[in-house]
Design a protein around this motif. Structure first.
Motif, PDB file in Angstrom:
ATOM      1  N   GLN A  63       0.916  -1.275  -0.009  1.00  0.00           N
ATOM      2  CA  GLN A  63       0.164  -0.148   0.090  1.00  0.00           C
ATOM      3  C   GLN A  63       0.666   1.367  -0.220  1.00  0.00           C
ATOM      4  O   GLN A  63       1.514   1.479   0.978  1.00  0.00           O
ATOM      5  CB  GLN A  63      -0.978  -0.008   1.231  1.00  0.00           C
ATOM      6  CG  GLN A  63      -1.591  -1.143   1.231  1.00  0.00           C
ATOM      7  CD  GLN A  63      -2.775  -1.298   0.143  1.00  0.00           C
ATOM      8  OE1 GLN A  63      -3.796  -0.572  -0.241  1.00  0.00           O
ATOM      9  NE2 GLN A  63      -2.528  -2.288  -0.359  1.00  0.00           N
ATOM     10  N   ASN A 233      -0.067  -1.134   8.007  1.00  0.00           N
ATOM     11  CA  ASN A 233      -0.808  -2.289   7.205  1.00  0.00           C
ATOM     12  C   ASN A 233      -0.615  -3.539   7.885  1.00  0.00           C
ATOM     13  O   ASN A 233       0.372  -3.776   8.441  1.00  0.00           O
ATOM     14  CB  ASN A 233      -0.352  -2.376   5.698  1.00  0.00           C
ATOM     15  CG  ASN A 233      -1.023  -0.800   5.203  1.00  0.00           C
ATOM     16  OD1 ASN A 233      -2.302  -0.586   5.283  1.00  0.00           O
ATOM     17  ND2 ASN A 233      -0.129   0.153   4.771  1.00  0.00           N
ATOM     18  N   ASP A 234      -1.409  -4.587   7.460  1.00  0.00           N
ATOM     19  CA  ASP A 234      -1.180  -6.214   7.944  1.00  0.00           C
ATOM     20  C   ASP A 234      -0.694  -6.645   6.693  1.00  0.00           C
ATOM     21  O   ASP A 234      -1.436  -7.048   5.631  1.00  0.00           O
ATOM     22  CB  ASP A 234      -2.497  -6.594   8.328  1.00  0.00           C
ATOM     23  CG  ASP A 234      -2.322  -7.988   8.649  1.00  0.00           C
ATOM     24  OD1 ASP A 234      -1.142  -8.539   8.660  1.00  0.00           O
ATOM     25  OD2 ASP A 234      -3.345  -8.679   8.792  1.00  0.00           O
ATOM     26  N   TYR A 235       0.472  -7.102   6.643  1.00  0.00           N
ATOM     27  CA  TYR A 235       1.295  -7.646   5.563  1.00  0.00           C
ATOM     28  C   TYR A 235       1.572  -9.274   5.840  1.00  0.00           C
ATOM     29  O   TYR A 235       2.195  -9.869   5.319  1.00  0.00           O
ATOM     30  CB  TYR A 235       2.335  -7.222   5.226  1.00  0.00           C
ATOM     31  CG  TYR A 235       2.317  -5.791   4.393  1.00  0.00           C
ATOM     32  CD1 TYR A 235       1.596  -5.578   3.244  1.00  0.00           C
ATOM     33  CD2 TYR A 235       2.631  -4.451   4.998  1.00  0.00           C
ATOM     34  CE1 TYR A 235       1.115  -4.153   2.620  1.00  0.00           C
ATOM     35  CE2 TYR A 235       2.426  -3.434   4.395  1.00  0.00           C
ATOM     36  CZ  TYR A 235       1.506  -3.241   3.149  1.00  0.00           C
ATOM     37  OH  TYR A 235       1.396  -2.220   2.589  1.00  0.00           O
ATOM     38  N   ASP A 248       6.261  -3.368   5.324  1.00  0.00           N
ATOM     39  CA  ASP A 248       6.073  -2.142   6.085  1.00  0.00           C
ATOM     40  C   ASP A 248       7.003  -1.067   6.340  1.00  0.00           C
ATOM     41  O   ASP A 248       6.560   0.202   6.288  1.00  0.00           O
ATOM     42  CB  ASP A 248       6.378  -3.058   7.731  1.00  0.00           C
ATOM     43  CG  ASP A 248       5.151  -3.657   8.216  1.00  0.00           C
ATOM     44  OD1 ASP A 248       4.007  -3.559   7.762  1.00  0.00           O
ATOM     45  OD2 ASP A 248       5.305  -4.656   8.942  1.00  0.00           O
ATOM     46  N   SER A 251       5.569   1.093   3.134  1.00  0.00           N
ATOM     47  CA  SER A 251       4.371   1.843   3.782  1.00  0.00           C
ATOM     48  C   SER A 251       4.788   2.831   4.553  1.00  0.00           C
ATOM     49  O   SER A 251       3.933   4.111   4.338  1.00  0.00           O
ATOM     50  CB  SER A 251       3.184   0.977   4.193  1.00  0.00           C
ATOM     51  OG  SER A 251       2.699   0.127   3.167  1.00  0.00           O
ATOM     52  N   GLN A 255       3.859   6.958   3.822  1.00  0.00           N
ATOM     53  CA  GLN A 255       2.997   7.679   4.912  1.00  0.00           C
ATOM     54  C   GLN A 255       3.955   9.018   4.992  1.00  0.00           C
ATOM     55  O   GLN A 255       3.521  10.212   5.157  1.00  0.00           O
ATOM     56  CB  GLN A 255       2.638   7.136   6.117  1.00  0.00           C
ATOM     57  CG  GLN A 255       2.027   8.105   6.797  1.00  0.00           C
ATOM     58  CD  GLN A 255       1.359   7.309   8.111  1.00  0.00           C
ATOM     59  OE1 GLN A 255       1.082   6.074   8.067  1.00  0.00           O
ATOM     60  NE2 GLN A 255       0.732   8.023   9.240  1.00  0.00           N
TER      61      GLN A 255
END
Length: 470
Positions: A63, A233-235, A248, A251, A255
């Motif tokens: 993401q 996020n959940d990866y 992670d 992302s 951000q």
């Protein structure tokens, strides 16, 4: 938002006027080149080891909404090229020249440096009246203070000098590598967050009296693969733990980029700020990255090692589109100078300005040969042809307009073209390589089982790097 980064209390600035003409035929003086006359600010964001398959707008499951939004607002490059590894790309960016011509053909050794007789891009912007800031990774010289960013064209430098640091202890090969100009800093914090806070602070306190050039050079998602402070996020469903932690980190930096872009908006200067985003080389397949359908990865001259996510946004001048002509790292210096209406001589650079292709629907084709590579392997581009000479001396030829994923080697069918492109390699000077001779960074962060230690914290075992520099 997981961070505020000094955003409270930001005052809105006046809206900048539309940028003046884009030509580079007339000399731009310091009096002309200021905010009042519409000279654009420039924010160049460079990520480290981000692969072609690691951003959402190119199809990744990672993401990256802020990078994707930036892409939707600007010009995305279908064929944006870096060098296969970090230091050559950074040297090409800073000089507009091919780094293979001065021996930078790999990650720079700690006692090597960007040749001091070369004029850097920030020096050119300084001469035109810009204020110049660098935030982040340098990796173009650390053994001498004269080689460091604040002595190579940047009014202010905050970050680190080597090829990587522990994201928490800021240690590089046993020594603290964290500084502001000539002062070593001992700060707590995750590297990505600290760099973002500094970039936002610069934008927040920007007075608008003269434009800025900011080089924001993140280390993420380069190794060490380390857990981020607040994963968003959940990866857990990704195929490997390396990929999960890499995602992670990606992302997380996405951000942070969003927060920097928001600072431009809140300051009222986004409309006339050129934002460039790219990766310094293809993704490292041994450290969680992905290059989509492209062959190879970091250190390789196949497309996966050199074709990277690249985009540019400038609302005042550029419409949203996809540029199809190839653009190489050394093209950015003349391109940005032309965009800022700063005079230069074309023979100052190995690269060429691509501003016309970024701006116009009808793109111009540049007839030229461009060599990229490392000490072990090279590629010669003569669009759409690409010749690869691998580490064993084998020659491979591809037509990228028909075979962008390099599946069909047609070298045997075009011996004359192979010979012609091979002749370009004979023009390279025979210089000692400035590349590091030590182990690759990822090997330094493995546990006893050969797996990444995502909780690693490297300790100081020597003096800070700045304090041992000449």
């Amino acid at each position: 938002m997981k961070k505020t980064h000094y955003l409270i209390g930001i005052c809105c600035a006046f809206l900048l006027q539309a940028c003046q003409g884009s030509g580079s035929s007339s000399v731009v003086t310091k009096q002309e080149n200021n905010q009042a006359t519409g000279a654009p600010n420039i924010l160049f964001i460079l990520l480290d080891d981000l692969g072609y398959g690691d951003v959402g707008y190119l199809g990744s499951q990672i993401q990256t909404p802020n990078i994707d939004n930036l892409a939707s607002q600007g010009v995305t490059l279908k064929h944006g090229y870096a060098y296969p590894i970090c230091s050559p790309t950074r040297a090409a960016l800073m000089t507009g020249k091919n780094p293979l011509n001065f021996g930078i053909d790999g990650p720079m050794e700690n006692d090597a440096m960007l040749p001091e007789d070369l004029t850097t891009m920030p020096e050119r912007f300084q001469e035109a009246g810009y204020q110049t800031w660098m935030v982040g990774k340098w990796h173009l010289g650390m053994a001498k203070r004269s080689a460091m960013p604040h002595n190579r064209g940047f009014d202010d430098f905050y970050g680190f000098l080597g090829g990587f640091v522990d994201y928490y202890t800021h240690v590089y090969f046993g020594g603290l590598d964290w500084q502001n100009n000539d002062t070593s800093l001992r700060e707590e914090g995750f590297v990505t967050e600290l760099l973002t806070a500094k970039a936002i602070d610069k934008i927040t306190h920007f007075k608008g009296d003269k434009p800025f050039f900011m080089y924001l050079s993140y280390s993420a998602p380069h190794t060490p693969l380390q857990y981020v402070p607040n994963a968003i996020n959940d990866y857990s469903g990704f195929e490997s733990k390396d990929r999960q932690v890499f995602a992670d980190m990606t992302s997380d930096v996405d951000q942070d980029i969003g927060e920097v872009l928001a600072a431009l908006d809140k300051r009222g200067i986004a409309e006339n700020t050129i934002v460039v985003f790219m990766s310094d080389n293809g993704g490292n397949l041994e450290a969680g990255a992905n290059n989509g359908l492209l062959q190879g990865g970091k250190s390789s001259v196949y497309e996966g090692g050199v074709r990277v996510p690249v985009l540019i946004r400038w609302p005042a001048q550029l419409q949203s589109k996809t540029m199809t002509q190839p653009m190489f790292t050394q093209d950015w210096a003349p391109t940005l100078l032309e965009a800022a209406n700063i005079d230069y001589q074309p023979n100052d650079f190995d690269g060429v300005s691509q501003f016309v292709n970024l701006k116009e629907a009808q793109e111009k084709t540049f007839k030229r040969e461009v060599v990229v590579g490392t000490a072990k392997q090279k590629a010669v581009y003569q669009w759409p042809w690409k010749l690869i000479v691998d580490a064993k001396g084998n020659k491979h030829l591809f037509n990228l307009s028909q075979d962008e994923f390099e599946h069909s080697d047609v070298a045997m069918e075009h011996p004359e073209l192979v010979a012609q492109l091979m002749s370009e390699l004979t023009l390279l000077p025979h210089l000692p390589s400035k590349a590091a001779k030590g182990p690759p960074p990822e090997s330094l962060f493995l546990d006893a089982h050969g797996l990444f230690d995502y909780n690693v914290r490297k300790a100081e075992t020597r003096k800070p790097w700045l304090e041992t520099a000449l």
